[in-house]
Motif scaffolding. Structure first.
Motif, PDB file in Angstrom:
ATOM      1  N   PRO A 172      37.734  58.248  60.548  1.00 32.55           N
ATOM      2  CA  PRO A 172      38.277  58.893  59.342  1.00 32.55           C
ATOM      3  C   PRO A 172      37.262  59.808  58.666  1.00 32.55           C
ATOM      4  O   PRO A 172      36.045  59.606  58.782  1.00 32.55           O
ATOM      5  N   ALA A 193      43.844  50.445  53.323  1.00 29.52           N
ATOM      6  CA  ALA A 193      44.592  51.569  53.887  1.00 29.52           C
ATOM      7  C   ALA A 193      44.997  51.296  55.333  1.00 29.52           C
ATOM      8  O   ALA A 193      46.116  51.646  55.754  1.00 29.52           O
ATOM      9  N   TRP A 194      44.112  50.678  56.099  1.00 25.78           N
ATOM     10  CA  TRP A 194      44.438  50.370  57.498  1.00 25.78           C
ATOM     11  C   TRP A 194      45.561  49.347  57.566  1.00 25.78           C
ATOM     12  O   TRP A 194      46.492  49.498  58.382  1.00 25.78           O
ATOM     13  N   TYR A 195      45.508  48.334  56.717  1.00 23.95           N
ATOM     14  CA  TYR A 195      46.592  47.344  56.678  1.00 23.95           C
ATOM     15  C   TYR A 195      47.911  48.004  56.294  1.00 23.95           C
ATOM     16  O   TYR A 195      48.961  47.736  56.904  1.00 23.95           O
ATOM     17  N   ARG A 196      47.860  48.874  55.284  1.00 21.52           N
ATOM     18  CA  ARG A 196      49.083  49.540  54.827  1.00 21.52           C
ATOM     19  C   ARG A 196      49.685  50.412  55.931  1.00 21.52           C
ATOM     20  O   ARG A 196      50.909  50.450  56.114  1.00 21.52           O
ATOM     21  N   GLU A 197      48.837  51.094  56.690  1.00 19.28           N
ATOM     22  CA  GLU A 197      49.326  51.942  57.783  1.00 19.28           C
ATOM     23  C   GLU A 197      50.022  51.125  58.861  1.00 19.28           C
ATOM     24  O   GLU A 197      51.035  51.548  59.424  1.00 19.28           O
ATOM     25  N   LYS A 198      49.503  49.931  59.159  1.00 14.92           N
ATOM     26  CA  LYS A 198      50.065  49.098  60.221  1.00 14.92           C
ATOM     27  C   LYS A 198      51.286  48.311  59.766  1.00 14.92           C
ATOM     28  O   LYS A 198      52.232  48.127  60.522  1.00 14.92           O
ATOM     29  N   LEU A 200      53.048  48.786  56.701  1.00 15.57           N
ATOM     30  CA  LEU A 200      53.910  49.488  55.737  1.00 15.57           C
ATOM     31  C   LEU A 200      54.081  48.676  54.454  1.00 15.57           C
ATOM     32  O   LEU A 200      55.088  48.810  53.749  1.00 15.57           O
ATOM     33  N   HIS A 217      49.460  41.451  60.896  1.00 18.48           N
ATOM     34  CA  HIS A 217      48.731  42.655  60.518  1.00 18.48           C
ATOM     35  C   HIS A 217      47.505  42.319  59.658  1.00 18.48           C
ATOM     36  O   HIS A 217      46.453  42.963  59.773  1.00 18.48           O
ATOM     37  N   THR A 221      43.663  43.060  60.613  1.00 25.25           N
ATOM     38  CA  THR A 221      42.756  43.752  59.682  1.00 25.25           C
ATOM     39  C   THR A 221      41.425  43.032  59.580  1.00 25.25           C
ATOM     40  O   THR A 221      40.362  43.654  59.609  1.00 25.25           O
TER      41      THR A 221
END
Length: 306
Positions: A172, A193-198, A200, A217, A221
């Motif tokens: 990133p 952010a990585w958790y949210r991307e995977k 949702l 998820h 993480t």
């Protein structure tokens, strides 16, 4: 014993502490007036210090300042500050002129490491440690290095900028202009952010850690955190080989970092075993301002190793 004065300059608040040995004589906070620019920040520090002087009826001989960035020892100006109003400014000289006293400046992560070494976890658990690597893993990732009780500053004033080692050049984007810095992978916001991307889903880091037993998820993480933490720490141990590592910041509250995270160091290490203690801090959010006061202590007035 004379009193030691320190100011921790943060992006949202500034705090002044006065120490008499280990005893806190006075502690005062106020908002950092960033909306008033650099001049406003200078005046805010002066106002805070002068208010403490009025309350105690005494002036310090010198003042230690912990800053969100570093003073470049070659140019004398501030750099790498996320309080961007400070960048390119001669903060030390301007404060000395405004306060009419000597000022010593160090990065806030250096102050954290110094405080935990002399007043906190390292002193209590490993008092013979000569090399201490103090990490802050929170909104950002930074660190400080203490050698024989003194901060290692470095030729460029960037010793300990662990958060901006590149783990992956394809990673990133980082605010520093590079890609794939340690901070972009294992800071609190990066993990969320990585958790949210995977997933949702929007969860804060303590919620993610708590959900790892039943949320795939969340578990992924943390597994990713452990692996990348191990890789990043191994790079430091291969070069510095510290006697103890102390972790501050919100990410450092994740319990598995001290077990699974620790186990992830060895595969990247140039040694058949990894025995360096990794410990929690004991001073909490006091560490930065206590470290700033230690800069001003007579014993530590030459605290920045060249």
């Amino acid at each position: 014993m004379s009193q030691d004065w320190g100011v921790d300059l943060g992006g949202t608040k500034m705090e002044c502490v006065v120490l008499d040995g280990d005893r806190v004589v006075l502690r005062e906070r106020q908002a950092t007036p960033r909306d008033q620019g650099y001049a406003g920040i200078l005046e805010g520090i002066a106002t805070l210090v002068e208010r403490c002087v009025a309350m105690l009826g005494a002036r310090p001989e010198r003042l230690g300042i912990g800053t969100p960035g570093a003073r470049d020892p070659q140019t004398g100006v501030m750099k790498n500050c996320n309080t961007t109003e400070l960048n390119g400014r001669p903060l030390k000289e301007d404060l000395e002129a405004r306060l009419a006293m000597p000022v010593l400046i160090a990065n806030d992560a250096n102050c954290f490491a110094l405080a935990e070494t002399h007043l906190g976890a390292v002193r209590d658990q490993f008092p013979e440690a000569r090399v201490v690597f103090g990490i802050i893993m929170g909104t950002g990732v930074g660190s400080g290095i203490v050698v024989d009780g003194r901060i290692l500053n470095g030729h460029h004033g960037i010793a300990g900028e662990w958060g901006h080692n590149v783990l992956s050049p394809d990673g990133p984007e980082c605010y520093c202009g590079k890609r794939g810095c340690v901070e972009t992978f294992i800071s609190g916001p990066a993990l969320e952010a990585w958790y949210r991307e995977k997933s949702l889903r929007l969860l804060h880091l303590p919620q993610i850690a708590a959900a790892a037993s039943h949320d795939a998820h969340a578990r992924q993480t943390l597994d990713r955190l452990h692996r990348l933490f191990g890789q990043a720490i191994a790079n430091v141990v291969n070069i510095l080989d510290p006697d103890v590592i102390v972790i501050g910041g919100g990410v450092g509250n994740i319990e598995s970092l001290y077990s699974a995270g620790r186990q992830s160091v060895l595969p990247y290490l140039f040694n058949p075993r990894f025995t360096t203690p990794i410990i929690r801090p004991t001073l909490g959010d006091s560490a930065g301002v206590f470290g700033a006061a230690l800069l001003a202590r007579g014993t530590f007035k030459e605290a920045l190793l060249r």
